[in-house]
Write an enzyme that holds these catalytic residues in place. Sequence first.
Site, PDB file in Angstrom:
ATOM      1  N   CYS A 137      27.852  50.225  42.393  1.00 27.97           N
ATOM      2  CA  CYS A 137      29.062  50.911  41.911  1.00 27.97           C
ATOM      3  C   CYS A 137      29.249  52.331  42.433  1.00 27.97           C
ATOM      4  O   CYS A 137      30.236  52.601  43.111  1.00 27.97           O
ATOM      5  CB  CYS A 137      29.070  50.919  40.394  1.00 27.97           C
ATOM      6  SG  CYS A 137      29.292  49.268  39.712  1.00 27.97           S
TER       7      CYS A 137
HETATM    8  P1  NAD Z   1      29.374  40.420  41.657  1.00 27.38           P
HETATM    9  O1  NAD Z   1      29.489  40.538  43.118  1.00 27.38           O
HETATM   10  O2  NAD Z   1      28.031  40.359  41.008  1.00 27.38           O
HETATM   11  O3  NAD Z   1      30.202  39.144  41.152  1.00 27.38           O
HETATM   12  C1  NAD Z   1      31.503  38.829  41.556  1.00 27.38           C
HETATM   13  C2  NAD Z   1      31.709  37.322  41.402  1.00 27.38           C
HETATM   14  O4  NAD Z   1      33.085  36.981  41.627  1.00 27.38           O
HETATM   15  C3  NAD Z   1      30.920  36.475  42.398  1.00 27.38           C
HETATM   16  O5  NAD Z   1      30.108  35.567  41.675  1.00 27.38           O
HETATM   17  C4  NAD Z   1      31.989  35.739  43.230  1.00 27.38           C
HETATM   18  O6  NAD Z   1      31.583  34.442  43.603  1.00 27.38           O
HETATM   19  C5  NAD Z   1      33.142  35.695  42.235  1.00 27.38           C
HETATM   20  N1  NAD Z   1      34.492  35.504  42.804  1.00 27.38           N
HETATM   21  C6  NAD Z   1      35.121  36.190  43.769  1.00 27.38           C
HETATM   22  N2  NAD Z   1      36.392  35.731  43.930  1.00 27.38           N
HETATM   23  C7  NAD Z   1      36.577  34.728  43.048  1.00 27.38           C
HETATM   24  C8  NAD Z   1      37.671  33.871  42.711  1.00 27.38           C
HETATM   25  N3  NAD Z   1      38.865  33.977  43.289  1.00 27.38           N
HETATM   26  N4  NAD Z   1      37.487  32.955  41.746  1.00 27.38           N
HETATM   27  C9  NAD Z   1      36.292  32.859  41.112  1.00 27.38           C
HETATM   28  N5  NAD Z   1      35.222  33.645  41.367  1.00 27.38           N
HETATM   29  C10 NAD Z   1      35.373  34.570  42.325  1.00 27.38           C
HETATM   30  O7  NAD Z   1      30.207  41.645  41.071  1.00 27.38           O
HETATM   31  P2  NAD Z   1      29.851  42.586  39.795  1.00 27.38           P
HETATM   32  O8  NAD Z   1      28.696  43.451  40.092  1.00 27.38           O
HETATM   33  O9  NAD Z   1      29.863  41.751  38.551  1.00 27.38           O
HETATM   34  O10 NAD Z   1      31.146  43.528  39.792  1.00 27.38           O
HETATM   35  C11 NAD Z   1      32.447  43.016  39.540  1.00 27.38           C
HETATM   36  C12 NAD Z   1      33.408  44.197  39.410  1.00 27.38           C
HETATM   37  O11 NAD Z   1      33.041  45.003  38.271  1.00 27.38           O
HETATM   38  C13 NAD Z   1      33.414  45.160  40.601  1.00 27.38           C
HETATM   39  O12 NAD Z   1      34.713  45.677  40.761  1.00 27.38           O
HETATM   40  C14 NAD Z   1      32.477  46.276  40.166  1.00 27.38           C
HETATM   41  O13 NAD Z   1      32.758  47.506  40.794  1.00 27.38           O
HETATM   42  C15 NAD Z   1      32.785  46.354  38.677  1.00 27.38           C
HETATM   43  N6  NAD Z   1      31.683  46.865  37.842  1.00 27.38           N
HETATM   44  C16 NAD Z   1      30.395  46.478  38.126  1.00 27.38           C
HETATM   45  C17 NAD Z   1      29.360  46.962  37.322  1.00 27.38           C
HETATM   46  C18 NAD Z   1      27.941  46.603  37.646  1.00 27.38           C
HETATM   47  O14 NAD Z   1      27.049  47.296  37.140  1.00 27.38           O
HETATM   48  N7  NAD Z   1      27.670  45.576  38.429  1.00 27.38           N
HETATM   49  C19 NAD Z   1      29.640  47.806  36.227  1.00 27.38           C
HETATM   50  C20 NAD Z   1      30.976  48.126  35.957  1.00 27.38           C
HETATM   51  C21 NAD Z   1      31.987  47.650  36.774  1.00 27.38           C
END
Ligand code: NAD
Length: 427
Positions: free
Chosen positions: A267
């Site tokens: 992030c």
């Molecule tokens: P991640 O990469 O772990 O997971 C994203 C998931 O989305 C993947 O499993 C992917 O296969 C799926 N995906 C993508 N397109 C898709 C679609 N059209 N249909 C279905 N599935 C689909 O991501 P994350 O770490 O969970 O982060 C997600 C968002 O949240 C990002 O914008 C990130 O900046 C934000 N965020 C993350 C955190 C963190 O600590 N990881 C904290 C707060 C906010």
Amino acid sequence: MTKIAIIGSGYVGTTTAAVFASKGHSVICIDRDKPKVDAINNGECTIFEPGLKELISSSVSKGSLRASLNIAEAKDSEVFLICVGTPMKADGSADLDYIEGAAKDIGSALKDRSKYFVVATRSTVPPGTARNIVLPAVEKASGKKAGQDFGVCMVPEFLREGHAVQDFTNADRVVIGELDSKSGDMLNEVYSCIKGPKLRCGLPEAEMIKYMANSYLAKDISFANEMANLCKSEGIDYWTVKKGAQLDSRISPRSFLVAGLGFGGSCFPKDVRAIRALAKKNNLNTFVLDATLKADAEQPLKLIEQVAKDFELKNKKIGVLGLAFNPDTDDIRESKSLILIEELIKRKAKVLAYDPKAIENFRKESNLNAELASSGQELIDKSDIILIATAWKEFKDLSYKDKPVYEGRKLFDSANPPKNYKGGICW
Ligand code: NAD
């Protein structure tokens, strides 16, 4: 009880799904990645987060949580939460292709629906995304009208990996950005099971709150490192200075002045770059954000310099303890351990690495040529020099014998360091 569909089963989506399902909502997870879908349906999970697997397993057994590859199976849901990734593009801006793709998928699945629904984005997205990308994509694919047939919200996520379940359940705050009050009321109802104050606001304000919070925290880390580097040069104990500074009523004792290798993770690095790219698009200077990133890039190399002052690195076996960017997670995205390993290899050292949870991700996601140990103790026994790169608590209990130990993350009490403790990166 609300029927919720969660698009994207990564760290944010899976945590959101598991907690809401455990609180009595009926949740379906949609992901394009079959192993993730299969794992959830088996009551398991492909990521490591304390307490998450247990919540998934009990909710799947109760029937309140399931997963599918097919969004058509979610068409009866009342609320759609978009939790897909927003990776960084080459120019630093946020790549919104997954967001747009998810919004289109939702719209296409709901063409024949007559009942009102809400589409809320939970991913971190630049201001304007909910209104200018999500809303039109759902309208176009569904043939329905926002504000009439469906609502739009932006509910940013603030969880920390390693504490995701705890942070989500006992949130510092829940921010609900809303197109109109009908959309926001529905999200407010869904979140009534979550402790923490709620702030209702406009869509772009909610989007910007997330960027301001992450940039502020990243800036705190670079600032802490700058102060701590100076303290080390002057022979001053940074941790005492930090404690004293935080007694000021204007500096919270919870403020994030944690010195070390710098920030990493999925992030802070990308979010600071994304908001900086937006500022540049507006022809605005970003002095603080620029300095935050520059300081952060230089910081980990200080640890290598510290070791190189004491030892010739060429052909030495250096043990890097920790691959995850933080303890209690298996996520290695932008982990400072990777920078350390890369630099050590450049200097012709041999690297042996270990992590309690992140070895599999290191194998899959990194092409760095490091040997992997099967335990922390094996790493110590086989290495000439030890670097602590992630502050996993269990590393405290290892027997360091007389091996030289350098800390990139504060792990040891100053009263109780290993026998041949060589100091911290900036303490
Ligand atoms: P991640 O990469 O772990 O997971 C994203 C998931 O989305 C993947 O499993 C992917 O296969 C799926 N995906 C993508 N397109 C898709 C679609 N059209 N249909 C279905 N599935 C689909 O991501 P994350 O770490 O969970 O982060 C997600 C968002 O949240 C990002 O914008 C990130 O900046 C934000 N965020 C993350 C955190 C963190 O600590 N990881 C904290 C707060 C906010």
